[in-house]
Design a protein around this motif. Structure first.
Motif, short mmCIF file in Angstrom:
data_model
loop_
_atom_site.label_atom_id
_atom_site.label_comp_id
_atom_site.label_asym_id
_atom_site.label_seq_id
_atom_site.Cartn_x
_atom_site.Cartn_y
_atom_site.Cartn_z
N HIS A 175 -34.71 35.89 20.32
CA HIS A 175 -35.45 35.00 21.22
C HIS A 175 -36.69 35.76 21.70
O HIS A 175 -36.58 36.96 22.03
N PRO A 176 -37.84 35.12 21.81
CA PRO A 176 -39.06 35.83 22.26
C PRO A 176 -39.12 35.94 23.78
O PRO A 176 -39.95 35.29 24.44
N TRP A 177 -38.25 36.76 24.36
CA TRP A 177 -38.09 36.81 25.82
C TRP A 177 -39.38 37.06 26.57
O TRP A 177 -39.68 36.39 27.57
N GLU A 178 -40.16 38.07 26.12
CA GLU A 178 -41.38 38.40 26.86
C GLU A 178 -42.38 37.25 26.83
O GLU A 178 -43.11 37.01 27.81
N LEU A 179 -42.41 36.50 25.74
CA LEU A 179 -43.31 35.34 25.64
C LEU A 179 -42.78 34.16 26.48
O LEU A 179 -43.56 33.41 27.06
#
Length: 196
Positions: A175-179
């Motif tokens: 999952h692209p957590w920082e985005l």
């Protein structure tokens, strides 16, 4: 269309220590995920919308265990994985790849008494991922957004003002957590989202 009369609270599964039961139960709609982090008393009892993962071992557990929330109490159940390709499902069964097996149909039957039920569309999931990738470069190549980000996007796109709590922006590396964190901050600045 803006749904100003209805307030939506989305409760993530990150640890929350603060007593929020009264606040949680005051919302018109309360969204929770999977096992609802055990439904601790300090986070209230209300759940109008239950979002469930449709694939893998967690989905298998959700399908086989007792329902976390009585289905008849739910306004909506959303399966967060799109309808799978039946041919690929046959292949995954043959090679015993448990993480790719889909239990969405079983979960929809299990929660048949909910007022409405649906699955996230492949298009909406892919569109959100494309948007998130436009915000920057993730640390790992993402496969799709988290259920939390999908729920936020779903309700914001319907015109609701969303409140969130229990979002830690960490977990499965695909999952692209920082985005997703950037996306939430952007929605907050635009006035579409508030932190509880």
């Amino acid at each position: 269309m803006r749904h100003s009369s209805s307030r939506v609270l989305i409760i993530g599964n990150a640890p929350i220590e603060k007593e929020l039961a009264e606040q949680v139960d005051s919302f018109a709609r309360v969204v929770r995920f999977n096992h609802c982090a055990g439904l601790p008393k300090h986070l209230g009892t209300k759940c109008t919308d239950l979002w469930l993962t449709g694939r893998g071992k967690q989905a298998q557990r959700l399908a086989n265990q007792a329902a976390v929330i009585a289905p008849c109490l739910l306004e909506h159940v959303m399966i967060t994985d799109p309808v799978p390709n039946r041919f690929s499902q046959g292949f995954y069964k043959a090679i015993r790849r448990q993480g790719n097996l889909d239990y969405g149909a079983t979960l929809l039957v299990k929660y048949a008494q909910a007022q409405s039920k649906s699955r996230i569309s492949r298009c909406s999931r892919e569109n959100l991922l494309i948007y998130l990738l436009g915000l920057g470069k993730p640390e790992h190549t993402p496969r799709w957004p988290s259920s939390g980000a999908l729920a936020i996007n779903h309700f914001v796109s319907m015109g609701y003002h969303v409140h969130i709590v229990g979002f830690g922006f960490q977990g499965w590396k695909r999952h692209p957590w920082e985005l997703e964190k950037l996306y939430v901050e952007q929605l907050s600045l635009q006035g579409h989202l508030s932190y509880l």
